[in-house]
Structures are given as structure tokens and as C-alpha cells.
Scaffold this motif. Structure first.
Motif, PDB file in Angstrom:
ATOM      1  N   MET A 263       2.530  -3.392   4.088  1.00 50.54           N
ATOM      2  CA  MET A 263       2.143  -3.121   2.696  1.00 50.54           C
ATOM      3  C   MET A 263       0.763  -2.478   2.601  1.00 50.54           C
ATOM      4  O   MET A 263       0.445  -1.841   1.592  1.00 50.54           O
ATOM      5  CB  MET A 263       2.136  -4.425   1.895  1.00 50.54           C
ATOM      6  N   MET A 271       7.031   0.023   2.147  1.00 49.89           N
ATOM      7  CA  MET A 271       7.598  -1.128   1.458  1.00 49.89           C
ATOM      8  C   MET A 271       8.962  -1.519   2.026  1.00 49.89           C
ATOM      9  O   MET A 271       9.323  -2.701   2.014  1.00 49.89           O
ATOM     10  CB  MET A 271       7.727  -0.822  -0.034  1.00 49.89           C
ATOM     11  N   ALA A 304      12.153  -5.075  -3.608  1.00 46.69           N
ATOM     12  CA  ALA A 304      12.204  -3.805  -2.873  1.00 46.69           C
ATOM     13  C   ALA A 304      13.620  -3.250  -2.778  1.00 46.69           C
ATOM     14  O   ALA A 304      13.796  -2.053  -2.535  1.00 46.69           O
ATOM     15  CB  ALA A 304      11.630  -3.985  -1.463  1.00 46.69           C
TER      16      ALA A 304
END
Length: 539
Positions: A263, A271, A304
Motif C-alpha cells: 500500500m 492495491m 479492493a
């Protein structure tokens, strides 16, 4: 005094005074020296029992002076003297042209004879006693590093590592490689060689199955790489440390830290990789029994994958979150995850859909039988399919049919209804028409918005809508009805569907039929519900 001399001995006076009543406690100089874990876990102490409460200001200054004198006059000179002595021994044994020829001969023709290897215990993993040459070289390197003479320490480690490799002392090779990397780090030079030494240390520890040492060197390497903003490479070192580690909890922590590194990658965070390793971390947390952290990692990874088309991964995450939230007695969260899961089942295998539906119904019946779930889109209401159908009267004439058969401009029942609902617009039509049915219909175009359709109290009206079953399973709907909002006066604006909540006071304002509907797998069906007005108002 007789052994070390008068200059090396001193008398330290402590606890020379007791705290006075009402006086502020003296400064606590001991707690800050404790490890952070002990400081957090230690209970708070009052002023009378805290450490150093009987020390006066003169006592504290005397202690500081004693430590300073010991460090500057005894400890550092002793280390410096030892470094000089060890350096002379190493030069005599390992350096010089004669010793270099001896080292080359050892590398070409095998190990030296046992007589020249004093202090070495041979075996699968050789051991070096304190008086061995290898131990003396390592002592020299460590003492030089304490004095921040990194050049001498690094040259000593470089001299030591080839000898350890020839003896196949892999653990010692790993420790010496870490020392060489730290010397380069302290001197702030040759970053590439730092990585090479740390990678060599990891490989050496891995060859002799020392997982704790592997984790230690991986954490050290990752922290160094993160300090240089090389977060992607730091994550790779952390992931590498999880291979062959049977400790699920430790591996979960490493995976989560690797996700945090992904990250932090600049300029664009990775991600997708972070979410993948959060899933790995959650799985290892759950295996180790720490379900709260496992659910937390799965929830972080969920965002995500939502809306990205990864439906199978999303199903796995939602099913695991629903199951383990239920085990943690988080019933509302479990129901919310099941709702998301069932809303993502279009086109999936029927056996999997059956398992999810069965688990959801079991949770509702066992833990929340009175729960009303409005977010569950089963079946799916086709957008724009809800219509209000008013009956059009028919009359017989020569050709049969009704008003609608006179063409698109024929007078319809809704036009006559408009004369009651909107008399102003109806009168405007009459003024612009020739009073025939056809001309009356086409007299005024329809750009103006018409009022909502009227329902006569006591007269049945049909609401038509279209339902679609997205599952490969039949859906049986019992007591299917419509929910509505009723207001006595005309609302200023259309209500927000997201903020709608059913009120018990609204019951009885309309009469709504209840139906039993069965939708075959994947079928789309038109449903008509009969409603009737009971009280005058707006719906």
C-alpha cells in the motif's frame, strides 16, 4: 582497591533522604529505561512506592557522574585496548603474504590439519571456542563496531566469512553476514552490498532450518528497504520469510506487514497485491485461532475486489466473513455479508447457490427470526416495470372494441379522469377544440406534467410489476405484498427510497392483496397486485 587501584574505586551514596509530606515526587529516571512492553503492562505506582523516591538531587548527580566516569575512563579504554590486541593477533595469523599463501592452499587442497585448527570442534555444524582464530576475528569485528570503526569491523567480517563457508558453518555465516551488512549501514555506503549480505544471511539460515533467524533477518532487511522507500522489495523479503514457517500467527503478521508495504509503494500503491496478501494474512489468522484479526483482514481486502469483476474471490471473502462473524456473535454483520453474497449469485452454479441460501435462512431462523431485511435483492425487481393500471370502460358499436380503437387521438378514460383531477387544463383543451372526440384528444399536446393517477376509494386498482429470479433455484414467495408510504397531504417532493422505513401507522390506508408466487430458475414473470383506497390521501 588493592586489585584495581584507588582511581578505579569510588563510594556511591544513595537513598540519602525520605520524601517530605506534600512535596512533589522526585523525577522518575528508571521507568524510561524499561522496555516499552513492561512500561505498558506495569500498574501505576503512587509517589511513596515509585522507583527512586528516596533519591535526592545529589544522589542522582552522583549516579550520573559514576556512569560517565566508568564509560569514559574504564569501559571505552578497555574496548580500545582489546581491539588493538585482537587486531595484532589477527594480523599475525590471517594477514600478510605468508598467511595469504596458506589460505590459498587451504582453499585448493582442503582444510588445514587438526593441529593448526585449535579451538574448533568439527561436526555437521562446527563450533568455535573462544580461543579459536575465527572467534577472535568475530570478537574483533564486534568490538570495532561498538567503537564505530566500521571499516575495521567490515574488513574483519569479510576476512571471516570465507573461512566459515569452507567449514560449512552456515549459522555463523549468517550471523557474520548480518554484521557486515550493519557495518555498511552504519557507514551509509554500498546499498547493493547490504542487500547481498542480508540475502546471503537468509539463505544460510534457511539451509540449516532456523526459521526464527530467517524472520529476524527478513524484518531487518525490510526495515532497511522501507527507509529507502523501496516498499515493494521490502514486501518480497517479508513474504519470503513465511515459506516453511509452521507458525500461523507469525506468518499472518508478516503477510499483513507485506500488504502494508504494497500500500505504501510510490507513486501508485499496489492495491491488488495488498488485498491478496491481506487475504493470506486473514487465512493464517483464522488458522491460528485469532478470528477477530482474521475478519479484520478480510474486511480490508473486501473493498479492493468489490465492483472489479472478481466474483469468485468476492464470494469466498463474503462467505468467510459471514461464517466467522457468526462465530464471533456478530449477527448483524453476518446477515449483511450474506445479503451481499446472495446479491452476487447470478450465473453461479446451483449447488453453491443452494448452500448460501440454506445458510442464510438458518441464520435468520435461529438468531433473528423477526429481522426484516430490505437490502436482499431476491427476486430482482426490474427497473421501470412498476405501473398503475386503471381499467378503461368499453362500449359496443358497429365494429366492436373500445375507446382506444379510435386511434391514438381517441378519447380515453384517463382523459375523463383528468377533467376531475385537473379542471384548469381540461378547460384549456375545451377552448382549443371543436368539441369532437377526436379533436378534443388532440387539442392540447402533452408537454405539461400531469398529476399522479387517482385511485377512487373502494374501487380496485391493479399495480403491475416484473420480477426476475437470478438464481438457478426456484424461489417460492409466500404472502407477497407491497409496502407503501401514505401522507394525508400532497408531499412537496418525491421521497428518497434509501431513507424509507415502514411505519405501523401506515397500515390500513390501502387494501393490498397478498399473493403466493413461485419463480422458476432464471425466470422473469409479470405480477399483478390488486390494491384499493381506504382513506383519502397521497401514496
Amino acid at each position: 582497591r588493592e586489585a584495581f587501584g584507588g582511581s578505579a574505586c569510588s563510594l556511591l551514596k544513595i537513598n540519602s533522604e525520605a520524601p517530605a509530606e506534600g512535596a512533589p515526587p522526585p523525577p522518575d529516571m528508571w521507568t524510561v529505561c524499561k522496555p516499552l512492553s513492561l512500561r505498558v503492562m506495569a500498574p501505576p505506582m503512587d509517589a511513596s512506592t515509585r522507583l527512586g523516591s528516596f533519591l535526592s538531587t545529589q544522589d542522582i548527580r552522583a549516579q550520573q557522574q559514576l556512569v560517565s566516569d566508568f564509560t569514559l575512563k574504564a569501559l571505552l579504554p578497555h574496548i580500545d585496548k582489546r581491539v588493538r590486541s585482537l587486531n595484532q593477533q589477527v594480523v599475525a595469523v590471517r594477514k600478510g603474504l605468508k598467511n595469504q599463501f596458506k589460505s590459498w592452499g587451504t582453499s585448493l587442497f582442503g582444510k588445514a590439519s587438526d593441529s593448526s585448527r585449535e579451538g574448533v570442534i568439527e561436526g555437521s555444524e562446527p563450533r568455535y571456542l573462544f580461543h579459536s582464530v575465527e572467534a577472535q576475528i568475530r570478537s574483533l569485528a564486534e568490538a570495532a563496531a561498538m567503537l564505530q570503526d566500521f571499516d575495521l569491523a567490515l574488513s574483519s567480517y569479510r576476512l571471516l566469512i570465507p573461512d566459515l563457508k569452507r567449514d560449512k558453518a552456515h549459522r555463523e555465516v549468517g550471523l557474520a553476514s548480518i554484521g557486515a551488512a550493519l557495518c555498511l549501514l552504519g557507514a551509509d555506503q554500498k546499498h547493493t552490498q547490504q542487500d547481498e549480505y542480508l540475502d546471503a544471511a537468509f539463505a544460510a539460515f534457511q539451509r540449516v532450518s532456523l526459521p526464527r533467524n530467517c524472520v529476524h533477518v527478513s524484518l531487518l532487511h525490510a526495515s532497511i528497504l522501507q527507509s529507502r522507500d523501496r516498499h515493494g522489495e521490502a514486501a518480497e523479503r517479508l513474504i519470503r520469510a513465511t515459506c516453511g514457517d509452521a507458525n500461523d500467527l507469525g506468518s499472518a503478521v508478516l503477510y499483513e506487514e507485506a500488504a502494508r508495504c504494497f500500500m505504501s509503494v510510490l507513486p501508485l500503491p499496489q492495491m491488488r497485491k495488498a488485498a491478496l496478501h491481506l487475504v493470506h494474512a486473514g487465512h493464517r489468522y483464522l488458522k491460528s485461532g485469532v478470528k477477530g484479526h482474521g475478519v479484520r483482514c478480510y474486511q480490508l481486502a473486501l473493498s479492493a475486489y468489490q465492483g472489479k469483476g472478481w466474483s469468485h474471490i468476492l464470494d469466498h471473502l463474503l462467505a468467510a466473513l459471514a461464517k466467522h462473524s457468526l462465530n464471533l456473535s456478530r449477527i448483524p454483520s453476518a446477515l449483511a455479508f450474506y445479503v451481499q453474497l446472495l446479491s452476487n449469485q447470478e450465473g453461479k452454479p446451483a449447488d453453491r447457490q443452494q448452500i448460501y441460501v440454506r445458510d442464510f435462512l438458518a441464520v435468520v431462523r435461529q438468531h433473528s427470526p423477526t429481522h426484516l431485511e430490505r437490502r436482499l435483492a431476491l427476486p430482482i425487481l426490474v427497473r421501470g416495470s412498476v405501473t398503475l393500471q386503471l381499467a378503461e370502460p368499453t362500449f359496443e358499436h358497429d365494429s366492436g372494441g373500445d375507446f382506444a380503437d379510435h386511434g391514438i387521438h381517441g378519447l380515453r378514460w384517463s382523459d375523463l379522469e383528468e377533467s376531475l383531477v385537473d379542471p384548469v387544463r381540461w378547460n384549456a383543451r375545451l377552448e382549443h377544440s371543436k368539441s369532437t372526440l377526436v379533436n378534443l384528444r388532440k387539442a392540447l399536446p402533452d408537454p405539461a406534467a400531469r398529476h399522479p393517477r387517482a385511485i377512487v376509494i373502494g374501487e380496485p386498482t391493479t399495480v403491475s410489476l416484473t420480477l426476475r429470479n437470478p438464481l438457478q433455484l426456484p424461489l417460492i414467495l409466500s404472502n407477497f405484498t407491497l409496502a407503501y408510504r401514505f401522507t394525508p397531504q400532497e408531499p412537496d417532493q418525491d421521497p428518497d427510497p434509501q431513507s424509507w422505513h415502514e411505519s405501523e401507522a401506515e397500515g390500513g390506508k390501502l387494501s393490498v392483496d397478498e399473493l403466493d408466487i413461485e419463480l422458476p430458475p432464471g425466470a422473469t414473470r409479470d405480477v399483478q397486485v390488486t390494491v384499493g383506497g381506504v382513506v383519502e390521501g397521497w401514496v
